[in-house]
Design an enzyme around this catalytic site. Structure first.
Site, mmCIF file in Angstrom:
data_model
loop_
_atom_site.group_PDB
_atom_site.id
_atom_site.type_symbol
_atom_site.label_atom_id
_atom_site.label_comp_id
_atom_site.label_asym_id
_atom_site.label_seq_id
_atom_site.Cartn_x
_atom_site.Cartn_y
_atom_site.Cartn_z
ATOM 1 N N LYS A 1 0.378 -0.565 1.451
ATOM 2 C CA LYS A 1 1.685 -1.006 1.943
ATOM 3 C C LYS A 1 1.660 -1.132 3.466
ATOM 4 O O LYS A 1 2.342 -1.968 4.029
ATOM 5 C CB LYS A 1 2.789 -0.027 1.540
ATOM 6 N N GLY B 1 8.536 15.994 -4.044
ATOM 7 C CA GLY B 1 7.883 15.017 -4.906
ATOM 8 C C GLY B 1 8.558 13.661 -4.970
ATOM 9 O O GLY B 1 8.145 12.792 -5.727
ATOM 10 N N THR C 1 15.707 11.514 4.668
ATOM 11 C CA THR C 1 15.935 12.954 4.552
ATOM 12 C C THR C 1 15.027 13.579 3.506
ATOM 13 O O THR C 1 15.059 14.784 3.309
ATOM 14 C CB THR C 1 17.400 13.243 4.180
ATOM 15 N N GLU D 1 0.265 8.006 2.352
ATOM 16 C CA GLU D 1 0.411 7.569 0.958
ATOM 17 C C GLU D 1 0.632 6.062 0.895
ATOM 18 O O GLU D 1 0.051 5.370 0.065
ATOM 19 C CB GLU D 1 1.589 8.261 0.280
ATOM 20 N N ALA D 2 1.498 5.552 1.785
ATOM 21 C CA ALA D 2 1.756 4.112 1.823
ATOM 22 C C ALA D 2 0.476 3.356 2.156
ATOM 23 O O ALA D 2 0.229 2.274 1.625
ATOM 24 C CB ALA D 2 2.847 3.789 2.845
ATOM 25 N N SER E 1 -2.512 4.317 1.312
ATOM 26 C CA SER E 1 -3.358 4.339 0.113
ATOM 27 C C SER E 1 -2.897 3.303 -0.913
ATOM 28 O O SER E 1 -3.676 2.871 -1.749
ATOM 29 C CB SER E 1 -3.384 5.737 -0.509
ATOM 30 N N ASP F 1 9.695 9.867 -3.851
ATOM 31 C CA ASP F 1 9.000 8.753 -3.212
ATOM 32 C C ASP F 1 9.354 8.664 -1.736
ATOM 33 O O ASP F 1 8.511 8.373 -0.903
ATOM 34 C CB ASP F 1 9.352 7.445 -3.927
#
Length: 69
Positions: free
Chosen positions: A32, A17, A11, A26-27, A29, A19
């Site tokens: 992951k 901002g 959600t 982003e993961a 980068s 995580d």
């Protein structure tokens, strides 16, 4: 080890901002998941989506067999 697929159910929104609100890129980068990974992100209540996804995976072979007929 980077993953080749990823499913995010949460959600969290990107703007706050958190995580959990981070986009899948982003993961990637953070190494992951692989950059070329197949990714899906669902903005939904996990208490609803998890049982639905479990039902889907439990019946996937049955669905494939029906489609091949």
């Amino acid at each position: 080890m980077a993953q080749i697929f990823s499913a995010h159910i949460n959600t969290g929104q990107e703007f706050d901002g958190s995580d959990t609100g981070a986009r899948p890129d982003e993961a990637a980068s953070w190494d992951k998941i692989k950059i070329e990974a197949k990714v899906v992100k669902l903005y939904a209540d996990p208490t609803v989506m998890l049982p639905l996804s479990q039902t889907f995976w439990a019946n996937l072979e049955k669905l494939k067999a029906e489609q091949s007929k």
